[in-house]
Design a protein around this motif. Sequence first.
Motif, PDB file in Angstrom:
ATOM      1  N   ASP A  46       2.710   5.357 -18.176  1.00  0.00           N
ATOM      2  CA  ASP A  46       2.438   3.987 -17.729  1.00  0.00           C
ATOM      3  C   ASP A  46       3.697   3.334 -17.154  1.00  0.00           C
ATOM      4  OD1 ASP A  46       0.142   4.694 -18.906  1.00  0.00           O
ATOM      5  OD2 ASP A  46       0.043   3.038 -20.346  1.00  0.00           O
ATOM      6  N   ASP A  47       3.621   2.944 -15.890  1.00  0.00           N
ATOM      7  CA  ASP A  47       4.772   2.332 -15.223  1.00  0.00           C
ATOM      8  C   ASP A  47       4.368   1.937 -13.803  1.00  0.00           C
ATOM      9  OD1 ASP A  47       7.320   1.416 -14.787  1.00  0.00           O
ATOM     10  OD2 ASP A  47       8.306   3.277 -15.399  1.00  0.00           O
ATOM     11  N   THR A  48       5.326   1.381 -13.060  1.00  0.00           N
ATOM     12  CA  THR A  48       5.122   1.099 -11.632  1.00  0.00           C
ATOM     13  C   THR A  48       5.777   2.201 -10.819  1.00  0.00           C
ATOM     14  OG1 THR A  48       5.120  -1.275 -12.063  1.00  0.00           O
ATOM     15  CG2 THR A  48       5.527  -0.588  -9.801  1.00  0.00           C
ATOM     16  N   TYR A  49       5.043   2.707  -9.821  1.00  0.00           N
ATOM     17  CA  TYR A  49       5.543   3.812  -9.013  1.00  0.00           C
ATOM     18  C   TYR A  49       5.485   3.475  -7.527  1.00  0.00           C
ATOM     19  CZ  TYR A  49       5.126   6.592 -13.238  1.00  0.00           C
ATOM     20  OH  TYR A  49       5.263   7.065 -14.510  1.00  0.00           O
ATOM     21  N   CYS A  50       6.351   4.137  -6.784  1.00  0.00           N
ATOM     22  CA  CYS A  50       6.317   4.022  -5.336  1.00  0.00           C
ATOM     23  C   CYS A  50       5.271   5.009  -4.813  1.00  0.00           C
ATOM     24  CB  CYS A  50       7.688   4.373  -4.772  1.00  0.00           C
ATOM     25  SG  CYS A  50       7.938   3.781  -3.103  1.00  0.00           S
ATOM     26  N   ALA A  51       4.476   4.583  -3.832  1.00  0.00           N
ATOM     27  CA  ALA A  51       3.424   5.461  -3.334  1.00  0.00           C
ATOM     28  C   ALA A  51       3.308   5.395  -1.819  1.00  0.00           C
ATOM     29  CB  ALA A  51       2.085   5.096  -3.974  1.00  0.00           C
ATOM     30  N   ASP A  52       2.929   6.525  -1.262  1.00  0.00           N
ATOM     31  CA  ASP A  52       2.612   6.636   0.151  1.00  0.00           C
ATOM     32  C   ASP A  52       1.100   6.384   0.259  1.00  0.00           C
ATOM     33  OD1 ASP A  52       3.262   7.401   2.862  1.00  0.00           O
ATOM     34  OD2 ASP A  52       2.075   9.205   2.465  1.00  0.00           O
ATOM     35  N   VAL A  53       0.728   5.303   0.969  1.00  0.00           N
ATOM     36  CA  VAL A  53      -0.669   4.865   0.943  1.00  0.00           C
ATOM     37  C   VAL A  53      -1.286   4.910   2.342  1.00  0.00           C
ATOM     38  CG1 VAL A  53      -2.222   2.953   0.390  1.00  0.00           C
ATOM     39  CG2 VAL A  53      -0.211   3.351  -1.028  1.00  0.00           C
ATOM     40  N   ASP A  54      -2.375   5.666   2.470  1.00  0.00           N
ATOM     41  CA  ASP A  54      -3.152   5.664   3.711  1.00  0.00           C
ATOM     42  C   ASP A  54      -4.310   4.699   3.546  1.00  0.00           C
ATOM     43  OD1 ASP A  54      -1.814   7.457   5.403  1.00  0.00           O
ATOM     44  OD2 ASP A  54      -2.588   9.162   4.250  1.00  0.00           O
ATOM     45  N   TYR A  55      -4.329   3.698   4.429  1.00  0.00           N
ATOM     46  CA  TYR A  55      -5.355   2.661   4.350  1.00  0.00           C
ATOM     47  C   TYR A  55      -6.386   2.880   5.444  1.00  0.00           C
ATOM     48  CZ  TYR A  55      -7.400  -2.007   5.004  1.00  0.00           C
ATOM     49  OH  TYR A  55      -8.261  -3.062   5.156  1.00  0.00           O
ATOM     50  N   TYR A  56      -7.662   2.721   5.096  1.00  0.00           N
ATOM     51  CA  TYR A  56      -8.719   2.878   6.092  1.00  0.00           C
ATOM     52  C   TYR A  56      -9.821   1.863   5.838  1.00  0.00           C
ATOM     53  CZ  TYR A  56     -12.671   4.860   8.608  1.00  0.00           C
ATOM     54  OH  TYR A  56     -13.760   5.029   9.429  1.00  0.00           O
ATOM     55  N   ASN A  57     -10.177   1.127   6.892  1.00  0.00           N
ATOM     56  CA  ASN A  57     -11.295   0.192   6.803  1.00  0.00           C
ATOM     57  C   ASN A  57     -12.432   0.693   7.687  1.00  0.00           C
ATOM     58  OD1 ASN A  57     -13.146  -1.882   6.985  1.00  0.00           O
ATOM     59  ND2 ASN A  57     -11.595  -3.497   7.104  1.00  0.00           N
ATOM     60  N   PRO A  58     -13.481   1.262   7.088  1.00  0.00           N
ATOM     61  CA  PRO A  58     -14.567   1.849   7.880  1.00  0.00           C
ATOM     62  C   PRO A  58     -15.325   0.801   8.709  1.00  0.00           C
ATOM     63  CG  PRO A  58     -15.146   1.852   5.545  1.00  0.00           C
ATOM     64  CD  PRO A  58     -13.731   1.377   5.635  1.00  0.00           C
ATOM     65  N   GLY A 119       7.514   8.550  -6.218  1.00  0.00           N
ATOM     66  CA  GLY A 119       8.650   8.408  -7.119  1.00  0.00           C
ATOM     67  C   GLY A 119       8.559   7.122  -7.903  1.00  0.00           C
ATOM     68  N   SER A 120       9.651   6.753  -8.550  1.00  0.00           N
ATOM     69  CA  SER A 120       9.634   5.533  -9.353  1.00  0.00           C
ATOM     70  C   SER A 120       9.614   4.317  -8.433  1.00  0.00           C
ATOM     71  CB  SER A 120      10.834   5.510 -10.288  1.00  0.00           C
ATOM     72  OG  SER A 120      12.010   5.723  -9.568  1.00  0.00           O
ATOM     73  N   GLY A 121       9.216   3.181  -8.989  1.00  0.00           N
ATOM     74  CA  GLY A 121       9.003   1.944  -8.235  1.00  0.00           C
ATOM     75  C   GLY A 121      10.006   1.716  -7.113  1.00  0.00           C
ATOM     76  N   CYS A 122       9.515   1.336  -5.913  1.00  0.00           N
ATOM     77  CA  CYS A 122      10.424   1.150  -4.786  1.00  0.00           C
ATOM     78  C   CYS A 122      10.788  -0.332  -4.630  1.00  0.00           C
ATOM     79  CB  CYS A 122       9.828   1.699  -3.486  1.00  0.00           C
ATOM     80  SG  CYS A 122       8.032   1.589  -3.332  1.00  0.00           S
ATOM     81  N   SER A 123      12.030  -0.614  -4.288  1.00  0.00           N
ATOM     82  CA  SER A 123      12.474  -2.002  -4.132  1.00  0.00           C
ATOM     83  C   SER A 123      12.090  -2.534  -2.754  1.00  0.00           C
ATOM     84  CB  SER A 123      13.979  -2.112  -4.358  1.00  0.00           C
ATOM     85  OG  SER A 123      14.646  -1.029  -3.784  1.00  0.00           O
ATOM     86  N   PHE A 124      11.927  -1.646  -1.767  1.00  0.00           N
ATOM     87  CA  PHE A 124      11.463  -2.083  -0.453  1.00  0.00           C
ATOM     88  C   PHE A 124      10.103  -1.456  -0.164  1.00  0.00           C
ATOM     89  CE2 PHE A 124      16.080  -2.349  -0.275  1.00  0.00           C
ATOM     90  CZ  PHE A 124      16.231  -3.669   0.117  1.00  0.00           C
TER      91      PHE A 124
END
Length: 194
Positions: A46-58, A119-124
Motif C-alpha cells: 500500500d502506497d502511492t506509485y508513479c504510473a504510465d497511463v494510457d487514457y482512452y475515451n470511446p 516506480g515509487s511516487g513521482c514528484s512531477f
Amino acid sequence: MLVKFVFILVLIAFTQSCKEKTSRSNSYYNDSESNYYYEDEEAYPDDTYCADVDYYNPDTGARSNYTLNVEVEDNEVTVIHFSRGWLDSSEFSSEALDEDGYCSIRLYDGRQFDIQITGSGCSFSDGYRIESDIEDEIAAVTCPRCGFSKYEYDTYCNDCENLLENTCSRCGGFEYYVYGGLCSSCKDDDNEGW
Ligand SMILES: [Zn+2]
Ligand SMILES: [Zn+2]
C-alpha cells in the motif's frame, strides 16, 4: 486476598490461551499463516506509485498518454491522481495489479485507463495536462449556448441549432430556415416602410 486469587486465575487463563494459540499456529493454522506472509511480501505494498497511463475515451475517440500518481491498496489501484482532482471508487471499481504492476480500469462512464506502475511516487506528473485535456474534451461535447450535451462536430446542440435555424432574430417568432435572419412578417414590415 480474594482479589489476589482472582488475579492469579486470570493470569493462568491468559497464559493458557497464549499457549493454545502458539500450538495451534504450529500445526493446523500453518497454511493460512504462510499465505499471510505471502501477502505481506506483495510486489506493491500500500502506497502511492508513479504510473504510465494510457487514457482512452470511446465516446470522443480521445487517446493520450500521461505520467500520473496512483494509490495502491491491497494490490489494487484505488485512486488515480491528477493535479487538483482525482478519480476514486466513486468513478470505478478498483482493479488488481498483475505481477508486472499493470491493470486496466474502466470508469463507470466508459472511459478507460491502462495503468503500468513504473516506480515509487513521482514528484512531477502530467496532472495538469490531463485535467486541461479532459476540460477540452468536455467543452467539445457541451453546447456553449445552453450547457447541455452536443455532438463534437456540431457548434450547438440540436435544440439550440433548431432554435437558431428557425427563429427570427428580431421578433423571436418561429419560422423554418431563417438561419438567424428575419422572418417573413418582419421582412414585410421593412418593405412596407419603404
Ligand atoms: Zn444548446
Ligand atoms: Zn420576425
